[in-house]
Scaffold this motif. Sequence first.
Motif, mmCIF file in Angstrom:
data_model
loop_
_atom_site.group_PDB
_atom_site.id
_atom_site.type_symbol
_atom_site.label_atom_id
_atom_site.label_comp_id
_atom_site.label_asym_id
_atom_site.label_seq_id
_atom_site.Cartn_x
_atom_site.Cartn_y
_atom_site.Cartn_z
ATOM 1 N N THR A 51 49.548 77.457 21.962
ATOM 2 C CA THR A 51 49.244 77.373 20.534
ATOM 3 C C THR A 51 50.501 77.165 19.696
ATOM 4 O OG1 THR A 51 49.278 79.801 20.464
ATOM 5 C CG2 THR A 51 47.124 78.733 20.645
ATOM 6 N N GLY A 52 51.662 77.272 20.317
ATOM 7 C CA GLY A 52 52.916 77.109 19.576
ATOM 8 C C GLY A 52 53.847 76.084 20.178
ATOM 9 N N LEU A 53 53.291 75.091 20.854
ATOM 10 C CA LEU A 53 54.130 74.129 21.570
ATOM 11 C C LEU A 53 55.140 73.432 20.674
ATOM 12 C CD1 LEU A 53 51.547 72.465 23.976
ATOM 13 C CD2 LEU A 53 53.581 73.738 24.649
ATOM 14 N N ARG A 54 54.723 73.003 19.486
ATOM 15 C CA ARG A 54 55.592 72.209 18.618
ATOM 16 C C ARG A 54 56.267 73.053 17.539
ATOM 17 N NH1 ARG A 54 57.826 67.694 19.574
ATOM 18 N NH2 ARG A 54 57.356 66.716 17.577
ATOM 19 N N ILE A 55 56.161 74.359 17.658
ATOM 20 C CA ILE A 55 56.775 75.256 16.684
ATOM 21 C C ILE A 55 58.183 75.627 17.145
ATOM 22 C CG2 ILE A 55 56.618 77.590 15.705
ATOM 23 C CD1 ILE A 55 53.586 77.267 15.706
ATOM 24 N N PRO A 56 59.160 75.623 16.241
ATOM 25 C CA PRO A 56 60.543 75.979 16.627
ATOM 26 C C PRO A 56 60.613 77.374 17.248
ATOM 27 C CG PRO A 56 60.511 74.994 14.432
ATOM 28 C CD PRO A 56 59.082 75.207 14.827
ATOM 29 N N GLY A 60 58.895 81.617 16.861
ATOM 30 C CA GLY A 60 58.007 82.109 17.909
ATOM 31 C C GLY A 60 57.363 81.054 18.773
ATOM 32 N N GLY A 61 57.750 79.789 18.595
ATOM 33 C CA GLY A 61 57.131 78.716 19.359
ATOM 34 C C GLY A 61 57.934 78.279 20.564
ATOM 35 N N GLN A 62 57.479 77.217 21.195
ATOM 36 C CA GLN A 62 58.116 76.698 22.402
ATOM 37 C C GLN A 62 59.122 75.592 22.107
ATOM 38 O OE1 GLN A 62 57.168 78.343 25.265
ATOM 39 N NE2 GLN A 62 56.034 79.522 23.747
ATOM 40 N N GLU A 63 59.032 75.008 20.903
ATOM 41 C CA GLU A 63 59.886 73.880 20.514
ATOM 42 C C GLU A 63 59.843 72.794 21.586
ATOM 43 O OE1 GLU A 63 64.288 73.329 18.470
ATOM 44 O OE2 GLU A 63 63.379 75.330 18.579
ATOM 45 N N ALA A 64 58.640 72.489 22.041
ATOM 46 C CA ALA A 64 58.451 71.513 23.106
ATOM 47 C C ALA A 64 58.553 70.098 22.562
ATOM 48 C CB ALA A 64 57.094 71.715 23.774
ATOM 49 N N THR A 65 58.889 69.169 23.442
ATOM 50 C CA THR A 65 58.894 67.761 23.074
ATOM 51 C C THR A 65 57.454 67.282 22.875
ATOM 52 O OG1 THR A 65 58.751 67.018 25.366
ATOM 53 C CG2 THR A 65 60.964 67.375 24.443
ATOM 54 N N ALA A 91 49.396 71.426 17.165
ATOM 55 C CA ALA A 91 50.596 70.591 17.241
ATOM 56 C C ALA A 91 50.740 69.736 15.993
ATOM 57 C CB ALA A 91 50.551 69.718 18.493
ATOM 58 N N LEU A 92 49.642 69.169 15.526
ATOM 59 C CA LEU A 92 49.680 68.320 14.340
ATOM 60 C C LEU A 92 50.082 69.113 13.105
ATOM 61 C CD1 LEU A 92 49.195 65.710 12.792
ATOM 62 C CD2 LEU A 92 46.742 66.232 12.813
ATOM 63 N N ILE A 93 49.418 70.246 12.874
ATOM 64 C CA ILE A 93 49.714 71.055 11.694
ATOM 65 C C ILE A 93 51.126 71.626 11.775
ATOM 66 C CG2 ILE A 93 49.096 73.174 10.469
ATOM 67 C CD1 ILE A 93 46.180 72.553 11.060
ATOM 68 N N SER A 94 51.510 72.101 12.941
ATOM 69 C CA SER A 94 52.854 72.667 13.107
ATOM 70 C C SER A 94 53.925 71.637 12.821
ATOM 71 C CB SER A 94 53.028 73.211 14.523
ATOM 72 O OG SER A 94 52.110 74.245 14.794
ATOM 73 N N ASP A 95 53.712 70.423 13.289
ATOM 74 C CA ASP A 95 54.691 69.368 13.074
ATOM 75 C C ASP A 95 54.818 69.045 11.585
ATOM 76 O OD1 ASP A 95 56.374 67.414 14.715
ATOM 77 O OD2 ASP A 95 55.349 66.057 13.347
ATOM 78 N N ILE A 96 53.696 68.985 10.887
ATOM 79 C CA ILE A 96 53.716 68.696 9.450
ATOM 80 C C ILE A 96 54.426 69.812 8.690
ATOM 81 C CG2 ILE A 96 52.258 68.448 7.404
ATOM 82 C CD1 ILE A 96 50.212 67.036 9.265
ATOM 83 N N LEU A 97 54.121 71.059 9.029
ATOM 84 C CA LEU A 97 54.750 72.185 8.336
ATOM 85 C C LEU A 97 56.245 72.253 8.636
ATOM 86 C CD1 LEU A 97 52.059 75.000 8.750
ATOM 87 C CD2 LEU A 97 52.465 73.532 6.761
ATOM 88 N N THR A 98 56.623 71.976 9.865
ATOM 89 C CA THR A 98 58.033 72.016 10.228
ATOM 90 C C THR A 98 58.830 70.963 9.465
ATOM 91 O OG1 THR A 98 57.515 72.856 12.438
ATOM 92 C CG2 THR A 98 59.669 71.841 12.144
ATOM 93 N N ARG A 99 58.222 69.796 9.245
ATOM 94 C CA ARG A 99 58.928 68.715 8.549
ATOM 95 C C ARG A 99 58.920 68.876 7.030
ATOM 96 N NH1 ARG A 99 56.548 64.435 8.470
ATOM 97 N NH2 ARG A 99 54.663 64.810 9.686
ATOM 98 N N ASN A 100 57.903 69.537 6.475
ATOM 99 C CA ASN A 100 57.724 69.499 5.030
ATOM 100 C C ASN A 100 57.784 70.850 4.322
ATOM 101 O OD1 ASN A 100 56.867 66.505 4.514
ATOM 102 N ND2 ASN A 100 55.602 67.144 6.246
ATOM 103 N N ALA A 101 57.526 71.934 5.027
ATOM 104 C CA ALA A 101 57.541 73.255 4.388
ATOM 105 C C ALA A 101 58.963 73.784 4.291
ATOM 106 C CB ALA A 101 56.664 74.230 5.172
ATOM 107 N N THR A 102 59.185 74.682 3.338
ATOM 108 C CA THR A 102 60.487 75.329 3.221
ATOM 109 C C THR A 102 60.673 76.293 4.382
ATOM 110 O OG1 THR A 102 59.664 77.207 1.931
ATOM 111 C CG2 THR A 102 60.282 75.202 0.711
#
Length: 382
Positions: A51-56, A60-65, A91-102
């Motif tokens: 559930t946290g593959l694309r989260i830094p 708490g994520g895996q920061e996966a490719t 993955a989709l939501i996490s990627d968007i938040l990582t790129r755009n959220a503070t």
Amino acid sequence: MDFTFSSEEDAYRQELQRFATKVLAPHYQSDDKVAKLRSELVTDMAAMGLTGLRIPERHGGQEATAVIAGMAAEEVARGDFNAGYLIIVNALISDILTRNATEQQQAAWLPPIASGEALPAFCITEPEHGTDAAKLETKAEPDGSGGWRLSGEKTSITLGMAAHSALVLARTGGPGARGVSAFYVDLDKRYVSRSAFDDLGSRAIGRASLHFDGLPVSREQLVGAEGEGFVSVMQGFDYSRAIIGLACLGAAAASLDEAVQWARDRETFGSPIGTFQGVAFPLAEYTTYLKGARHVCYEALWRKDNDLEHSSEAAMAKFWAPKLATEAIHQCLLTFGHLGYSSESPVGQRLRDVIGLEIGDGTAQVSKLVIARNLLGRNYAP
């Protein structure tokens, strides 16, 4: 040119295969009959880090490719196609938040997603606006104190019945894409009502309509700048469409493995049915087609990881892989004959489930439009 995965990636794939076979597959058909997302599924997926593959990692994520996220979706979908939605949406939501959220927003929102505590949904589609999302009508009206109130209906929302939070696109300004902003909100039942769909397939994921009735939204819940939500959100769809393609191909590969074994075991006229060209050749053909489609999907994800343009490859993956998977699973069902038509076989359910992703997240026509514009140039394409 290197088509191999690293030893670490191969080891991870094997771990995913064991997890999908032992933990996910036994519940695939029973979850469909109940038509409800099991809380244990979220817990199990979170325990595997899915559930946290694309989260830094710092959140708490895996920061996966992107490639690893695609691999995870492919292998999970072999055991339980619908469990793959937890990878795709997160993955989709996490990627968007990582790129755009503070950084402050990320620290508040991403850890609960990674741990499985918060199950998010993506709210874009509306009753009158699916493909033409820039014309959406859900409104975020100023509340007089610097925030907004969300009002309107979002429909065909994956995980809509189970989600705790949502990334919502709503209109804060004038017409068109530049009048749309993105918000990450809690789905407070005092202001949000839900209506479940009675679907042909993927019933366990709880596709639903969500009705927003003045949901209070603070400025701290605005993702990115006001009026930039549509552009920032749409950029995330390119690579997620390749992940969708791999999930569909994973389900098709599982059906093909079963059909191949059946072609060895089943005898007629004194021989295994695999000795007949009419049985063997379609299996050989779809094995070839699936391999080609996998390469397209993984190329799109590899390009994403290497900061290369990948919209055309992702569009190819999105229109081809679900269509091909549907056709391949259908052929596998026919290979099993009357047994394949029984609800006791998972092949029929995979067929029903995969068809949904020929529609969801962009139709084949939209994908072909993207490819045509990349191929011909915008002035020479539809």
